[in-house]
Motif scaffolding. Sequence first.
Motif, PDB file in Angstrom:
ATOM      1  N   GLN A  82       0.880  -1.120  -0.015  1.00  0.00           N
ATOM      2  CA  GLN A  82      -0.196  -0.046   0.000  1.00  0.00           C
ATOM      3  C   GLN A  82       1.032   1.302   0.032  1.00  0.00           C
ATOM      4  OE1 GLN A  82      -2.022  -1.686   3.414  1.00  0.00           O
ATOM      5  NE2 GLN A  82      -3.736  -0.754   2.474  1.00  0.00           N
ATOM      6  N   LYS A  83       0.290   2.376  -0.505  1.00  0.00           N
ATOM      7  CA  LYS A  83       1.252   3.447  -0.773  1.00  0.00           C
ATOM      8  C   LYS A  83       1.542   3.891   0.586  1.00  0.00           C
ATOM      9  CE  LYS A  83      -0.402   4.782  -5.350  1.00  0.00           C
ATOM     10  NZ  LYS A  83      -0.951   5.558  -6.116  1.00  0.00           N
ATOM     11  N   ASN A  84       0.744   3.992   1.502  1.00  0.00           N
ATOM     12  CA  ASN A  84       1.183   4.696   2.951  1.00  0.00           C
ATOM     13  C   ASN A  84       1.968   3.913   3.598  1.00  0.00           C
ATOM     14  OD1 ASN A  84      -0.423   2.526   3.470  1.00  0.00           O
ATOM     15  ND2 ASN A  84      -1.992   3.952   4.671  1.00  0.00           N
ATOM     16  N   LYS A  85       2.479   2.773   3.195  1.00  0.00           N
ATOM     17  CA  LYS A  85       3.245   1.774   3.870  1.00  0.00           C
ATOM     18  C   LYS A  85       4.857   1.931   3.172  1.00  0.00           C
ATOM     19  CE  LYS A  85       0.195   0.464   6.822  1.00  0.00           C
ATOM     20  NZ  LYS A  85      -0.686  -0.543   6.340  1.00  0.00           N
ATOM     21  N   ILE A  86       4.921   2.521   1.922  1.00  0.00           N
ATOM     22  CA  ILE A  86       6.186   2.346   1.180  1.00  0.00           C
ATOM     23  C   ILE A  86       7.579   3.062   2.167  1.00  0.00           C
ATOM     24  CG2 ILE A  86       7.592   3.612  -0.557  1.00  0.00           C
ATOM     25  CD1 ILE A  86       4.815   3.654  -2.319  1.00  0.00           C
ATOM     26  N   ARG A  87       7.175   4.088   2.870  1.00  0.00           N
ATOM     27  CA  ARG A  87       8.502   4.607   3.488  1.00  0.00           C
ATOM     28  C   ARG A  87       8.919   3.579   4.637  1.00  0.00           C
ATOM     29  NH1 ARG A  87       9.991   9.818   3.206  1.00  0.00           N
ATOM     30  NH2 ARG A  87       7.854  10.644   2.563  1.00  0.00           N
ATOM     31  N   ALA A  88       7.625   2.973   5.560  1.00  0.00           N
ATOM     32  CA  ALA A  88       8.149   2.016   6.597  1.00  0.00           C
ATOM     33  C   ALA A  88       8.629   0.745   5.942  1.00  0.00           C
ATOM     34  CB  ALA A  88       6.922   1.693   7.177  1.00  0.00           C
ATOM     35  N   SER A  89       8.333   0.481   4.571  1.00  0.00           N
ATOM     36  CA  SER A  89       8.889  -0.758   4.290  1.00  0.00           C
ATOM     37  C   SER A  89      10.260  -0.669   3.854  1.00  0.00           C
ATOM     38  CB  SER A  89       7.937  -1.205   3.149  1.00  0.00           C
ATOM     39  OG  SER A  89       8.176  -0.588   2.055  1.00  0.00           O
ATOM     40  N   LEU A  90      10.663   0.322   3.155  1.00  0.00           N
ATOM     41  CA  LEU A  90      11.959   0.640   2.564  1.00  0.00           C
ATOM     42  C   LEU A  90      13.031   0.118   3.411  1.00  0.00           C
ATOM     43  CD1 LEU A  90      11.554   3.824   0.575  1.00  0.00           C
ATOM     44  CD2 LEU A  90      11.850   1.446  -0.423  1.00  0.00           C
ATOM     45  N   ILE A 111       9.968   8.284  -2.665  1.00  0.00           N
ATOM     46  CA  ILE A 111      10.191   8.217  -1.221  1.00  0.00           C
ATOM     47  C   ILE A 111      11.660   7.814  -1.084  1.00  0.00           C
ATOM     48  CG2 ILE A 111       9.637   6.821   0.656  1.00  0.00           C
ATOM     49  CD1 ILE A 111       6.528   7.332  -0.365  1.00  0.00           C
ATOM     50  N   ALA A 112      12.035   6.783  -2.038  1.00  0.00           N
ATOM     51  CA  ALA A 112      13.594   6.348  -2.082  1.00  0.00           C
ATOM     52  C   ALA A 112      14.505   7.415  -2.269  1.00  0.00           C
ATOM     53  CB  ALA A 112      13.502   5.210  -3.109  1.00  0.00           C
ATOM     54  N   GLN A 113      14.173   8.411  -3.108  1.00  0.00           N
ATOM     55  CA  GLN A 113      14.843   9.415  -3.004  1.00  0.00           C
ATOM     56  C   GLN A 113      15.083  10.346  -1.971  1.00  0.00           C
ATOM     57  OE1 GLN A 113      15.520  11.590  -6.844  1.00  0.00           O
ATOM     58  NE2 GLN A 113      17.163  12.500  -5.378  1.00  0.00           N
ATOM     59  N   GLU A 114      14.003  10.634  -1.425  1.00  0.00           N
ATOM     60  CA  GLU A 114      13.971  11.258  -0.100  1.00  0.00           C
ATOM     61  C   GLU A 114      14.801  10.558   1.016  1.00  0.00           C
ATOM     62  OE1 GLU A 114       9.459  12.983  -0.911  1.00  0.00           O
ATOM     63  OE2 GLU A 114       9.820  11.779   0.884  1.00  0.00           O
ATOM     64  N   PRO A 119      16.089   0.877  -3.784  1.00  0.00           N
ATOM     65  CA  PRO A 119      15.600  -0.343  -3.675  1.00  0.00           C
ATOM     66  C   PRO A 119      15.455  -1.460  -4.672  1.00  0.00           C
ATOM     67  CG  PRO A 119      13.839   1.251  -3.803  1.00  0.00           C
ATOM     68  CD  PRO A 119      14.902   1.960  -3.563  1.00  0.00           C
ATOM     69  N   ARG A 120      15.807  -2.512  -4.737  1.00  0.00           N
ATOM     70  CA  ARG A 120      15.662  -3.370  -5.723  1.00  0.00           C
ATOM     71  C   ARG A 120      14.245  -3.952  -5.797  1.00  0.00           C
ATOM     72  NH1 ARG A 120      18.393  -8.116  -3.323  1.00  0.00           N
ATOM     73  NH2 ARG A 120      18.088  -9.038  -5.649  1.00  0.00           N
ATOM     74  N   GLN A 150      12.844   5.138 -16.308  1.00  0.00           N
ATOM     75  CA  GLN A 150      13.333   6.401 -16.031  1.00  0.00           C
ATOM     76  C   GLN A 150      13.281   6.549 -14.507  1.00  0.00           C
ATOM     77  OE1 GLN A 150      10.744   8.690 -18.627  1.00  0.00           O
ATOM     78  NE2 GLN A 150      11.947   7.922 -20.411  1.00  0.00           N
ATOM     79  N   LEU A 151      12.687   5.603 -13.831  1.00  0.00           N
ATOM     80  CA  LEU A 151      12.702   5.982 -12.389  1.00  0.00           C
ATOM     81  C   LEU A 151      14.040   5.606 -11.789  1.00  0.00           C
ATOM     82  CD1 LEU A 151       9.080   4.606 -11.799  1.00  0.00           C
ATOM     83  CD2 LEU A 151       9.794   6.856 -11.951  1.00  0.00           C
ATOM     84  N   GLU A 152      14.956   6.513 -11.716  1.00  0.00           N
ATOM     85  CA  GLU A 152      16.347   6.035 -11.346  1.00  0.00           C
ATOM     86  C   GLU A 152      16.598   5.580 -10.082  1.00  0.00           C
ATOM     87  OE1 GLU A 152      17.995  10.137 -11.223  1.00  0.00           O
ATOM     88  OE2 GLU A 152      18.450  10.172 -13.379  1.00  0.00           O
ATOM     89  N   ARG A 153      15.899   6.015  -8.993  1.00  0.00           N
ATOM     90  CA  ARG A 153      16.137   5.055  -7.711  1.00  0.00           C
ATOM     91  C   ARG A 153      15.592   3.697  -7.568  1.00  0.00           C
ATOM     92  NH1 ARG A 153      19.018   7.510  -3.661  1.00  0.00           N
ATOM     93  NH2 ARG A 153      19.509   9.520  -4.547  1.00  0.00           N
ATOM     94  N   LEU A 154      14.894   3.188  -8.653  1.00  0.00           N
ATOM     95  CA  LEU A 154      14.600   1.852  -8.627  1.00  0.00           C
ATOM     96  C   LEU A 154      15.583   0.789  -9.320  1.00  0.00           C
ATOM     97  CD1 LEU A 154      10.624   1.980  -8.812  1.00  0.00           C
ATOM     98  CD2 LEU A 154      12.009   2.286  -6.980  1.00  0.00           C
ATOM     99  N   GLN A 155      15.917   0.039  -8.694  1.00  0.00           N
ATOM    100  CA  GLN A 155      16.679  -1.167  -9.565  1.00  0.00           C
ATOM    101  C   GLN A 155      15.771  -2.133  -9.901  1.00  0.00           C
ATOM    102  OE1 GLN A 155      20.592  -2.158  -7.740  1.00  0.00           O
ATOM    103  NE2 GLN A 155      19.840  -1.197  -5.841  1.00  0.00           N
ATOM    104  N   ILE A 156      15.425  -2.124 -11.131  1.00  0.00           N
ATOM    105  CA  ILE A 156      14.460  -3.327 -11.855  1.00  0.00           C
ATOM    106  C   ILE A 156      15.159  -4.323 -12.084  1.00  0.00           C
ATOM    107  CG2 ILE A 156      12.521  -3.737 -13.063  1.00  0.00           C
ATOM    108  CD1 ILE A 156      11.854  -0.797 -13.353  1.00  0.00           C
ATOM    109  N   GLN A 157      15.006  -5.696 -11.327  1.00  0.00           N
ATOM    110  CA  GLN A 157      15.863  -6.622 -11.452  1.00  0.00           C
ATOM    111  C   GLN A 157      15.255  -7.929 -12.188  1.00  0.00           C
ATOM    112  OE1 GLN A 157      18.009  -7.093  -7.697  1.00  0.00           O
ATOM    113  NE2 GLN A 157      19.484  -5.747  -8.821  1.00  0.00           N
ATOM    114  N   GLY A 158      13.975  -7.805 -12.407  1.00  0.00           N
ATOM    115  CA  GLY A 158      13.229  -8.956 -12.877  1.00  0.00           C
ATOM    116  C   GLY A 158      11.719  -8.849 -12.950  1.00  0.00           C
TER     117      GLY A 158
END
Length: 234
Positions: A82-90, A111-114, A119-120, A150-158
Amino acid sequence: MSQIAENLEKVQAQIAAALQKCGRKESEVELIAVSKTCAPEMVREAQEAGAEVFGESRVQEAKAKIGLLPNRIRWQFIGHLQKNKIRASLPLFELFHSMDSLALAQDMNRIAQEEGLHPRVLLEVNLAGEASKWGFSPSLLESQMEQLLQLERLQIQGLMVIPPIQENAEASRAYFVQLRELRDQLEQTANIGLPELSMGMSHDYPIAIEEGATLVRVGTAIFGSRVGKKWSPN
Ligand SMILES: *Cc1c(COP(=O)(O)O)cnc(C)c1O
């Protein structure tokens, strides 16, 4: 030997047998022990028996559990985030198996930028078009891949899939093949590497391994049935 240790040993043996059958190396597949609904003592038991990576599908449950267990345990997220859990999950998870929309990816990127994190993630694909399941349809993924990359902070691995539940495990094979082929195609068109394929659960992981899985998510076969099982702190 405890029941969990015994189950784990059986699963590890089946993984080894499936790898041998198709001529793949042991290092090519990682077992994610899915511990959702399981009490921390069960995780500890599996960890002492040799499990290293655990999968959870709810952020609050995982956060409480992680706090009660040794630091060296690795955790991966496999549920709908859920979107409101992203920060806590990272900070909790080393890998997110279930990135299921562009909007969620954009939010996680921001949020990863902040938070100064990278994150992978894996992209979840809804291959059967099931209304009850999250994930990108193959055509949506193809059309949104450029924006995702283009989302630079995300490492998309599969990619990751949860095929429709069917009695016969062989019926999953076609979905595993389809996920691998979609991955191959995306690698070509986007000119990127997508090495991870998260596919296979308790009833069909040997088949997933034959079709190229690099991560198998196994709960019931290790911890027993989740029916009526629930864990929450206090
Ligand atoms: C619960 C769950 C699993 C584990 O399923 P089992 O059938 O118990 O092995 C695997 N993947 C996801 C995404 C899950 O939610």
